[in-house]
Design a protein around this motif. Structure first.
Motif, PDB file in Angstrom:
ATOM      1  N   LEU A 163       0.825  -1.198   0.000  1.00  0.00           N
ATOM      2  CA  LEU A 163       0.000   0.000   0.000  1.00  0.00           C
ATOM      3  C   LEU A 163       0.865   1.256   0.000  1.00  0.00           C
ATOM      4  N   LEU A 164       1.905   1.279   0.837  1.00  0.00           N
ATOM      5  CA  LEU A 164       2.827   2.410   0.860  1.00  0.00           C
ATOM      6  C   LEU A 164       3.521   2.565  -0.490  1.00  0.00           C
ATOM      7  N   HIS A 165       3.947   1.463  -1.063  1.00  0.00           N
ATOM      8  CA  HIS A 165       4.595   1.469  -2.379  1.00  0.00           C
ATOM      9  C   HIS A 165       3.674   2.097  -3.423  1.00  0.00           C
ATOM     10  N   PHE A 166       2.409   1.694  -3.421  1.00  0.00           N
ATOM     11  CA  PHE A 166       1.456   2.225  -4.399  1.00  0.00           C
ATOM     12  C   PHE A 166       1.257   3.729  -4.220  1.00  0.00           C
ATOM     13  N   PHE A 167       1.070   4.165  -2.979  1.00  0.00           N
ATOM     14  CA  PHE A 167       0.844   5.585  -2.740  1.00  0.00           C
ATOM     15  C   PHE A 167       2.053   6.425  -3.141  1.00  0.00           C
ATOM     16  N   ILE A 168       3.239   5.934  -2.845  1.00  0.00           N
ATOM     17  CA  ILE A 168       4.445   6.688  -3.188  1.00  0.00           C
ATOM     18  C   ILE A 168       4.593   6.817  -4.707  1.00  0.00           C
ATOM     19  N   GLN A 169       4.103   5.827  -5.427  1.00  0.00           N
ATOM     20  CA  GLN A 169       4.133   5.901  -6.892  1.00  0.00           C
ATOM     21  C   GLN A 169       3.079   6.862  -7.446  1.00  0.00           C
ATOM     22  N   HIS A 170       2.113   7.254  -6.607  1.00  0.00           N
ATOM     23  CA  HIS A 170       1.024   8.126  -7.057  1.00  0.00           C
ATOM     24  C   HIS A 170       0.801   9.250  -6.040  1.00  0.00           C
ATOM     25  N   PRO A 171       1.804  10.101  -5.828  1.00  0.00           N
ATOM     26  CA  PRO A 171       1.681  11.151  -4.808  1.00  0.00           C
ATOM     27  C   PRO A 171       0.576  12.152  -5.130  1.00  0.00           C
TER      28      PRO A 171
END
Length: 231
Positions: A163-171
């Motif tokens: 989830l953190l990985h996904f959010f960081i890819q879509h700031p």
């Protein structure tokens, strides 16, 4: 697949074992929670199926201790407890999915395929780009390590990392719960959108500071990741 089932009910174990033989799955079984926990640590497994109520060590404790030890394996909880609070507790301890008793072998197999497929997809994603860096975070997607302002963030579950990985890819992009379930959990996830709230809450508790939550609630819509907003 090689799957460890930690279940003290012989009839349930026998049903699962017969179905595994039909599906050509290598299933191994433990009746005691402590024995199952030690076996889960000692060998590599494609999936763990853990009953909630066990002698020796209960399933929720097993799940929590495995995640604390950074064991990255799909975990499905078996439980006769069908209340929302019980299901949420299992997810908070690091389970990827849960199956409520009584259940059909076909339903369990569908859950197994879903969670193992998601883990396989994320392993493939890890090979695309090794390190992601933002203002505060550094993610190594190969080793699945996270640094916050240069300090390690311990005890992230596999799904919290995803989830953190996904959010960081879509700031700064806003995503609804349904969108996050589809993009992070996969379209074949069987749970409900409460799962997203649970994981966001856990991430906030592990990486957020008093004046910087990082994960912001957009009321009526969903969530966004933003390092620039200070409360």
């Amino acid at each position: 697949m090689k799957i460890l089932v930690i279940e003290d009910n012989e009839s349930v174990s026998s049903m699962i074992e017969m179905f595994f033989e039909k599906e050509k799955i290598q299933g191994e079984f433990a009746k005691d929670g402590l024995d199952g926990y030690e076996r889960a640590l000692a060998e590599r497994w494609d999936c763990l199926i853990i009953d909630w109520m066990l002698p020796g060590m209960d399933g929720v404790t097993i799940c929590r201790k495995l995640r604390k030890a950074d064991i990255a394996v799909p975990i499905i909880m078996l439980t006769a407890k069908d209340s929302e609070s019980d299901q949420v507790l299992g997810l908070e301890m690091g389970a990827d999915d849960y199956v409520t008793k009584p259940f059909s072998p076909l339903a369990l197999m569908a859950r197994i395929r879903a969670v193992t497929r998601r883990y396989a997809l994320h392993k493939e994603d890890d090979s695309d780009e090794d390190v992601l860096k933002t203002k505060h975070f550094t993610l190594n997607v190969r080793t699945r390590e996270v640094l916050l302002d240069g300090k390690p963030v311990p005890n992230l579950t596999p799904k919290e990392f995803d989830l953190l990985h996904f959010f960081i890819q879509h700031p700064k992009q806003v995503f609804s719960r349904d969108q996050l379930l589809d993009r992070v959990w996969g379209h074949d996830f069987y749970g409900d959108d409460r799962t997203v709230d649970v994981h966001i809450k856990r991430l906030r508790s592990k990486v957020s500071e008093d004046n910087q939550p990082y994960f912001h609630t957009v009321w009526g819509v969903g969530y966004r990741f933003d390092e620039s907003v200070i409360q």
